[in-house]
Scaffold this motif. Structure first.
Motif, PDB file in Angstrom:
ATOM      1  N   GLU A   5     -12.103  -0.832  -4.486  1.00 25.35           N
ATOM      2  CA  GLU A   5     -11.824  -0.379  -5.840  1.00 25.35           C
ATOM      3  C   GLU A   5     -13.142  -0.092  -6.545  1.00 25.35           C
ATOM      4  N   THR A   6     -13.206   1.036  -7.237  1.00 20.75           N
ATOM      5  CA  THR A   6     -14.409   1.406  -7.967  1.00 20.75           C
ATOM      6  C   THR A   6     -14.340   0.827  -9.368  1.00 20.75           C
ATOM      7  N   GLU A   7     -15.448   0.971 -10.103  1.00 18.51           N
ATOM      8  CA  GLU A   7     -15.501   0.474 -11.479  1.00 18.51           C
ATOM      9  C   GLU A   7     -14.476   1.181 -12.369  1.00 18.51           C
ATOM     10  N   SER A   8     -14.142   2.423 -12.049  1.00 20.37           N
ATOM     11  CA  SER A   8     -13.195   3.178 -12.875  1.00 20.37           C
ATOM     12  C   SER A   8     -11.740   2.853 -12.544  1.00 20.37           C
ATOM     13  N   GLY A   9     -11.515   1.956 -11.619  1.00 20.69           N
ATOM     14  CA  GLY A   9     -10.154   1.589 -11.263  1.00 20.69           C
ATOM     15  C   GLY A   9      -9.573   2.443 -10.149  1.00 20.69           C
ATOM     16  N   GLU A  10     -10.356   3.350  -9.624  1.00 18.65           N
ATOM     17  CA  GLU A  10      -9.892   4.164  -8.511  1.00 18.65           C
ATOM     18  C   GLU A  10      -9.939   3.337  -7.237  1.00 18.65           C
ATOM     19  N   VAL A  11      -9.060   3.668  -6.325  1.00 15.13           N
ATOM     20  CA  VAL A  11      -8.998   2.953  -5.056  1.00 15.13           C
ATOM     21  C   VAL A  11      -9.300   3.942  -3.944  1.00 15.13           C
ATOM     22  N   ALA A  12     -10.144   3.529  -3.027  1.00 11.75           N
ATOM     23  CA  ALA A  12     -10.450   4.355  -1.863  1.00 11.75           C
ATOM     24  C   ALA A  12      -9.749   3.758  -0.649  1.00 11.75           C
ATOM     25  N   VAL A  13      -9.177   4.616   0.173  1.00 10.11           N
ATOM     26  CA  VAL A  13      -8.495   4.173   1.385  1.00 10.11           C
ATOM     27  C   VAL A  13      -9.172   4.846   2.570  1.00 10.11           C
ATOM     28  N   LEU A  14      -9.670   4.071   3.481  1.00 15.93           N
ATOM     29  CA  LEU A  14     -10.277   4.591   4.697  1.00 15.93           C
ATOM     30  C   LEU A  14      -9.369   4.258   5.867  1.00 15.93           C
ATOM     31  N   VAL A  15      -9.140   5.228   6.709  1.00 15.38           N
ATOM     32  CA  VAL A  15      -8.294   5.011   7.882  1.00 15.38           C
ATOM     33  C   VAL A  15      -9.023   5.511   9.127  1.00 15.38           C
ATOM     34  N   ARG A  16      -8.645   4.971  10.255  1.00 14.32           N
ATOM     35  CA  ARG A  16      -9.263   5.393  11.518  1.00 14.32           C
ATOM     36  C   ARG A  16      -8.797   6.783  11.945  1.00 14.32           C
ATOM     37  N   ASN A  17      -7.551   7.098  11.610  1.00 15.25           N
ATOM     38  CA  ASN A  17      -6.948   8.330  12.099  1.00 15.25           C
ATOM     39  C   ASN A  17      -6.115   8.940  10.971  1.00 15.25           C
ATOM     40  N   ARG A  18      -6.130  10.271  10.846  1.00 16.12           N
ATOM     41  CA  ARG A  18      -5.348  10.948   9.799  1.00 16.12           C
ATOM     42  C   ARG A  18      -3.857  10.620   9.887  1.00 16.12           C
ATOM     43  N   SER A  19      -3.370  10.393  11.078  1.00 16.91           N
ATOM     44  CA  SER A  19      -1.941  10.115  11.228  1.00 16.91           C
ATOM     45  C   SER A  19      -1.552   8.831  10.493  1.00 16.91           C
ATOM     46  N   HIS A  20      -2.510   7.940  10.267  1.00 21.14           N
ATOM     47  CA  HIS A  20      -2.232   6.706   9.533  1.00 21.14           C
ATOM     48  C   HIS A  20      -1.954   6.975   8.057  1.00 21.14           C
ATOM     49  N   LEU A  21      -2.384   8.121   7.569  1.00 16.45           N
ATOM     50  CA  LEU A  21      -2.214   8.452   6.160  1.00 16.45           C
ATOM     51  C   LEU A  21      -0.805   8.897   5.802  1.00 16.45           C
ATOM     52  N   ARG A  22      -0.047   9.361   6.753  1.00 21.62           N
ATOM     53  CA  ARG A  22       1.273   9.929   6.456  1.00 21.62           C
ATOM     54  C   ARG A  22       2.135   8.987   5.613  1.00 21.62           C
ATOM     55  N   LEU A  23       2.254   7.755   6.054  1.00 17.19           N
ATOM     56  CA  LEU A  23       3.091   6.791   5.341  1.00 17.19           C
ATOM     57  C   LEU A  23       2.485   6.436   3.977  1.00 17.19           C
ATOM     58  N   ILE A  24       1.169   6.281   3.936  1.00 17.08           N
ATOM     59  CA  ILE A  24       0.502   5.963   2.667  1.00 17.08           C
ATOM     60  C   ILE A  24       0.715   7.082   1.660  1.00 17.08           C
ATOM     61  N   ILE A  25       0.512   8.321   2.086  1.00 16.13           N
ATOM     62  CA  ILE A  25       0.682   9.469   1.185  1.00 16.13           C
ATOM     63  C   ILE A  25       2.132   9.581   0.734  1.00 16.13           C
ATOM     64  N   LYS A  26       3.053   9.346   1.637  1.00 10.02           N
ATOM     65  CA  LYS A  26       4.467   9.398   1.273  1.00 10.02           C
ATOM     66  C   LYS A  26       4.768   8.416   0.142  1.00 10.02           C
ATOM     67  N   HIS A  27       4.260   7.205   0.263  1.00 10.60           N
ATOM     68  CA  HIS A  27       4.502   6.189  -0.764  1.00 10.60           C
ATOM     69  C   HIS A  27       3.789   6.537  -2.076  1.00 10.60           C
ATOM     70  N   LEU A  28       2.580   7.070  -1.981  1.00  9.83           N
ATOM     71  CA  LEU A  28       1.865   7.489  -3.196  1.00  9.83           C
ATOM     72  C   LEU A  28       2.645   8.580  -3.933  1.00  9.83           C
ATOM     73  N   GLU A  29       3.138   9.560  -3.187  1.00 10.26           N
ATOM     74  CA  GLU A  29       3.904  10.649  -3.803  1.00 10.26           C
ATOM     75  C   GLU A  29       5.196  10.140  -4.419  1.00 10.26           C
ATOM     76  N   GLN A  30       5.887   9.233  -3.718  1.00 11.80           N
ATOM     77  CA  GLN A  30       7.130   8.676  -4.251  1.00 11.80           C
ATOM     78  C   GLN A  30       6.885   7.885  -5.532  1.00 11.80           C
ATOM     79  N   ALA A  31       5.720   7.255  -5.623  1.00 13.94           N
ATOM     80  CA  ALA A  31       5.387   6.459  -6.801  1.00 13.94           C
ATOM     81  C   ALA A  31       4.770   7.315  -7.908  1.00 13.94           C
TER      82      ALA A  31
END
Length: 188
Positions: A5-31
């Protein structure tokens, strides 16, 4: 995976593989949480891009049954599966222009689609393919169907088409597919 988490409240997500992002992005979009990232979504997975590529291939090859059927099923026309079956004769274009459809909405959509496609097919190899594809895309209402694509994504695909065309035709439809696989949608 690592979260920070940065000072501005932003959150960074690092993943080993782009395919790991699919579920995370889906949940971010739904929220309803905005996100940005680089090289996250393959451009070839974006529906509007698939429709644009299909349109370009169909313009180049009236005998490319797969491209034509995908185009007719796409939101650019939107034939039902039953209607598609009725035009899968030897010559799809001939069947499409001579078929009697019963659904009033289909008749109205065809009334817009057929004149545009007739003009586009007549212009094939008379003007650059990327120009013809853009004109046809716009005339069929593609810009209203962008969905998750951006106009910059569409421009990038048209640039790829421009680089692959010779004499207003694609040198290889497979080369277009291979080039699109290497592109990613613009960050949101």
């Amino acid at each position: 995976q690592s979260l920070g988490e940065t000072e501005s409240g932003e959150v960074a997500v690092l993943v080993r593989n782009r395919s790991h992002l699919r579920l995370i992005i889906k949940h971010l979009e739904q929220a309803g949480i905005a996100y940005s990232g680089v090289d996250i979504q393959p451009l070839g997975d974006v529906a509007a891009v698939q429709d644009l590529v299909t349109l370009s291939k169909a313009l180049c090859r009236k005998t490319d049954r797969i491209s034509w059927l995908a185009l007719l099923r796409s939101p650019l026309l939107g034939l039902s599966l039953d209607e598609l079956l009725s035009v899968t004769q030897d010559d799809i274009w001939l069947a499409l222009t001579s078929q009697q459809f019963s659904q009033q909405t289909t008749i109205e959509r065809l009334g817009r689609f057929l004149p545009v496609m007739e003009q586009a097919l007549w212009q094939f190899q008379r003007i650059p393919l990327h120009v013809l594809t853009r004109w046809t895309w716009q005339a069929l209402g593609g810009e209203q169907l962008l969905g998750e694509a951006s106009s910059e994504d569409i421009d990038r695909v048209l640039e790829i088409i421009s680089g692959l065309e010779v004499g207003g035709d694609l040198t290889s439809p497979q080369a277009l597919d291979e080039a699109i696989v290497q592109l990613y949608a613009q960050p949101k």
